[in-house]
Write an enzyme that holds these catalytic residues in place. Structure first.
Site, short mmCIF file in Angstrom:
data_model
loop_
_atom_site.label_atom_id
_atom_site.label_comp_id
_atom_site.label_asym_id
_atom_site.label_seq_id
_atom_site.Cartn_x
_atom_site.Cartn_y
_atom_site.Cartn_z
N HIS A 145 -11.06 9.66 -0.91
CA HIS A 145 -12.41 9.54 -1.53
C HIS A 145 -12.87 10.96 -1.89
O HIS A 145 -12.19 11.66 -2.64
CB HIS A 145 -13.31 8.84 -0.50
CG HIS A 145 -14.65 8.37 -0.99
ND1 HIS A 145 -15.04 8.41 -2.30
CD2 HIS A 145 -15.71 7.82 -0.31
CE1 HIS A 145 -16.27 7.92 -2.41
NE2 HIS A 145 -16.70 7.55 -1.22
N HIS A 151 -7.41 5.74 -9.44
CA HIS A 151 -8.74 5.32 -9.00
C HIS A 151 -8.71 3.82 -8.76
O HIS A 151 -8.04 3.09 -9.50
CB HIS A 151 -9.80 5.67 -10.05
CG HIS A 151 -11.18 5.63 -9.51
ND1 HIS A 151 -11.91 4.47 -9.41
CD2 HIS A 151 -11.95 6.62 -8.97
CE1 HIS A 151 -13.08 4.75 -8.86
NE2 HIS A 151 -13.12 6.04 -8.58
N ASP A 202 -12.23 14.31 -9.61
CA ASP A 202 -11.94 15.37 -8.65
C ASP A 202 -10.85 16.32 -9.13
O ASP A 202 -10.72 17.43 -8.61
CB ASP A 202 -11.55 14.77 -7.30
CG ASP A 202 -12.76 14.20 -6.60
OD1 ASP A 202 -13.86 14.71 -6.88
OD2 ASP A 202 -12.62 13.27 -5.82
N1 CMC Z 1 0.08 9.42 -6.88
C1 CMC Z 1 1.16 8.63 -6.88
N2 CMC Z 1 1.11 7.27 -6.83
C2 CMC Z 1 -0.10 6.72 -6.76
C3 CMC Z 1 -1.28 7.49 -6.75
C4 CMC Z 1 -1.17 8.88 -6.83
N3 CMC Z 1 -2.25 9.66 -6.83
N4 CMC Z 1 -2.35 6.65 -6.68
C5 CMC Z 1 -1.87 5.41 -6.62
N5 CMC Z 1 -0.50 5.44 -6.68
C6 CMC Z 1 0.40 4.28 -6.69
C7 CMC Z 1 0.49 3.64 -5.33
O1 CMC Z 1 1.57 4.15 -4.58
C8 CMC Z 1 0.69 2.18 -5.67
O2 CMC Z 1 2.06 2.01 -6.04
P1 CMC Z 1 2.80 0.61 -5.73
O3 CMC Z 1 2.06 -0.44 -6.50
O4 CMC Z 1 4.19 0.84 -6.20
O5 CMC Z 1 2.68 0.38 -4.23
C9 CMC Z 1 -0.14 1.99 -6.95
O6 CMC Z 1 -0.21 3.29 -7.55
C10 CMC Z 1 -1.55 1.48 -6.69
O7 CMC Z 1 -2.18 2.34 -5.73
P2 CMC Z 1 -3.12 1.85 -4.56
O8 CMC Z 1 -3.06 2.80 -3.45
O9 CMC Z 1 -2.84 0.40 -4.26
O10 CMC Z 1 -4.52 1.92 -5.29
P3 CMC Z 1 -5.93 1.99 -4.56
O11 CMC Z 1 -6.89 1.43 -5.54
O12 CMC Z 1 -5.88 1.36 -3.23
O13 CMC Z 1 -6.17 3.56 -4.36
C11 CMC Z 1 -6.80 5.81 -4.75
C12 CMC Z 1 -6.92 4.35 -5.23
C13 CMC Z 1 -7.85 6.66 -5.51
C14 CMC Z 1 -7.13 5.89 -3.25
C15 CMC Z 1 -5.37 6.32 -5.04
O14 CMC Z 1 -5.11 6.29 -6.44
C16 CMC Z 1 -5.13 7.73 -4.49
O15 CMC Z 1 -4.79 7.87 -3.32
N6 CMC Z 1 -5.32 8.80 -5.35
C17 CMC Z 1 -5.22 10.16 -4.88
C18 CMC Z 1 -6.51 10.55 -4.16
C19 CMC Z 1 -7.65 10.78 -5.12
O16 CMC Z 1 -7.54 11.48 -6.12
N7 CMC Z 1 -8.83 10.21 -4.77
C20 CMC Z 1 -10.09 10.46 -5.52
C21 CMC Z 1 -10.64 9.23 -6.16
S1 CMC Z 1 -11.93 9.65 -7.36
C22 CMC Z 1 -13.23 10.27 -6.38
C23 CMC Z 1 -14.01 9.22 -5.72
O17 CMC Z 1 -14.72 8.47 -6.43
O18 CMC Z 1 -13.94 9.11 -4.48
#
Ligand code: CMC
Length: 429
Positions: free
Chosen positions: A266, A307, A365
């Site tokens: 987050h 995201h 971010d």
């Molecule tokens: N790098 C590599 N792979 C990724 C990433 C990433 N940054 N983000 C998601 N994926 C992959 C993930 O491994 C999954 O793959 P698979 O379907 O093969 O298992 C797929 O994409 C979907 O990801 P998810 O984790 O199920 O998606 P989510 O909606 O639960 O998570 C997230 C969203 C923001 C937590 C995630 O994209 C992440 O960890 N990003 C990096 C951290 C980040 O930049 N966070 C800031 C968000 S914006 C600020 C805010 O509003 O808080």
């Protein structure tokens, strides 16, 4: 609301269950599953991927189209034409202020910028190397021990005073947490300065000299606060609502929101982006890190990408990227090695099949960290700055909930533990 209904047919149950469907002013319809518990059944949705937990009129996001509206106004218009405190007014009261309302609002926020003198001594209980987010969790929660006169949450007046105090004092506490870490004296706020200027003054000023604040950097700071002001039911806002639903006081609720924001998935992502860029260290190593991000057996993720809601682009990132260009030009930073890595990483990821297929775009971010670093904000303060900006969103959602009808939040579970069994005395185990 609408006349539409969903029908749920369950194996082993004779009659189908009818569930009402509600339509909002924008966005998908929602199915009201509230009656299911009476039929001995719950819904299951880990991570609340498909669950609307409340009704709200504050912010709307269309993640597929990259749309973010505050009270109906697009974020790019607000970022271009408004400012942070005006956006705070909009989020809190639902309409843009008149000139007189704006002046009065700004004056009231300025009147609340100082913290109780006793809070200064409170800081001494922390280690000098404490993370500023750890300090913020503690001191913001502690505000409830200082402002007893505004804790009657059923009173509209108390809720308003608490909102002003939180919006006004967050930059003061944030700057104090930084000054404490570097052993410099705390700076009192200067109420002749704008919100963003005042923050930069308290961060970088010292009592021996007058502060000099670049208008371009103050504008960028204001824009960073504005772009983080609200984002509907994200993890920290949902935490504030959940804590508030028990009737907890607003300062404690915001402290809970700060804790939820801290994690790298987050608000902690902006700090994690900079650490990642430093770890990559050189453009030649980007491919290695991109390969790691794509490897299912490696927990590494590209920080600042992806995201939960935006599956096209993050509209905040677009504005933030432009702001980054302005700040870097103002500061004459064109050959920064971390910036070069960031730019190349963005280019590679945007053309990589893995990121395209999973709809992983740079988020807010990714760029905010670059601006903050250029302004000279230490990495450990990045998430604190996110918290300062987001405070108004937390308070607006808390206020919306408390002003309407609400029940304590109480999710249910799919239990997969032991069935009932008898206690085994110690000598028989
Ligand atoms: N790098 C590599 N792979 C990724 C990433 C990433 N940054 N983000 C998601 N994926 C992959 C993930 O491994 C999954 O793959 P698979 O379907 O093969 O298992 C797929 O994409 C979907 O990801 P998810 O984790 O199920 O998606 P989510 O909606 O639960 O998570 C997230 C969203 C923001 C937590 C995630 O994209 C992440 O960890 N990003 C990096 C951290 C980040 O930049 N966070 C800031 C968000 S914006 C600020 C805010 O509003 O808080």
């Amino acid at each position: 609301m609408s006349d539409k209904k969903a029908t749920l047919k369950i194996d082993g149950m004779d009659a189908a269950i009818e569930l009402p469907i509600y339509s909002g002013t924008l966005g998908p319809d929602v199915v009201d599953v509230g009656s299911l518990t009476g039929k001995g059944m719950f819904t299951y949705d880990p991570g609340f991927v498909s669950t609307a937990a409340c009704e709200s009129q504050i912010t709307y996001i269309d993640g597929g189209q990259g749309v973010l509206l505050h009270r109906g106004y697009p974020i790019d218009q607000l970022a271009e034409q408004s400012d942070y405190l005006e956006t705070c007014f909009l989020l809190l009261y639902g309409e843009l202020p008149t000139r007189a309302e704006k002046e009065e609002f700004v004056r009231t926020v300025h009147n609340h910028t100082m913290v109780h003198e006793q809070i200064r001594t409170f800081f001494n209980g922390f280690r000098r190397d404490a993370h500023p987010m750890a300090i913020m969790c503690g001191v913001v929660g502690a505000l409830s021990a200082f402002y007893h006169d505004s804790l009657e949450i059923s009173e509209e007046r108390d809720r308003q005073v608490a909102a002003f105090r939180l919006i006004a004092k967050m930059p003061t506490l944030a700057a104090m947490s930084y000054k404490f870490s570097i052993g410099q004296p705390f700076m009192y706020p200067d109420n002749t300065l704008s919100y963003a200027e005042n923050f930069l003054h308290m961060m970088f000023g010292n009592p021996c000299e007058p502060s000099t604040i670049s208008p371009v950097l103050a504008k960028a700071m204001d824009r960073i606060f504005l772009l983080h002001a609200d984002h509907e039911q994200n993890a920290s806002t949902s935490t504030v609502r959940l804590a508030g639903s028990s009737g907890a006081n607003p300062f404690a609720c915001i402290a809970a929101g700060i804790a939820a924001l801290w994690g790298p998935s987050h608000g902690g992502a902006n700090e994690a982006v900079l650490k990642m860029l430093e770890e990559i260290g050189d453009v030649s190593r980007i491919d290695e890190f991109v390969a790691r991000a794509k490897d299912k057996d490696d927990p590494f993720r590209l920080m600042g990408f992806g995201h939960r809601v935006y599956k096209n682009f993050d509209p905040r990132a677009k504005v933030m990227k432009e702001a980054a260009d302005d700040v870097l030009a103002e500061l004459g930073i064109e050959n920064d090695p971390l910036l070069a890595i960031a730019k190349r990483l963005e280019e590679i990821a945007l053309h990589d099949e893995y990121f395209i297929e999973k709809k992983l775009y740079p988020n807010v971010d990714f760029y905010s960290g670059i601006i903050l670093k250029a302004i000279g904000i230490p990495t450990s303060m990045f998430t604190v700055i996110f918290a300062v900006g987001r405070t108004v969103g937390w308070i607006a959602h808390w206020h919306e909930m408390i002003s309407g009808s609400y029940r304590i939040g109480r999710p249910r579970q799919l239990y997969t533990g032991h069935q009932q069994r008898d206690y085994v005395p110690l000598d028989k185990r």
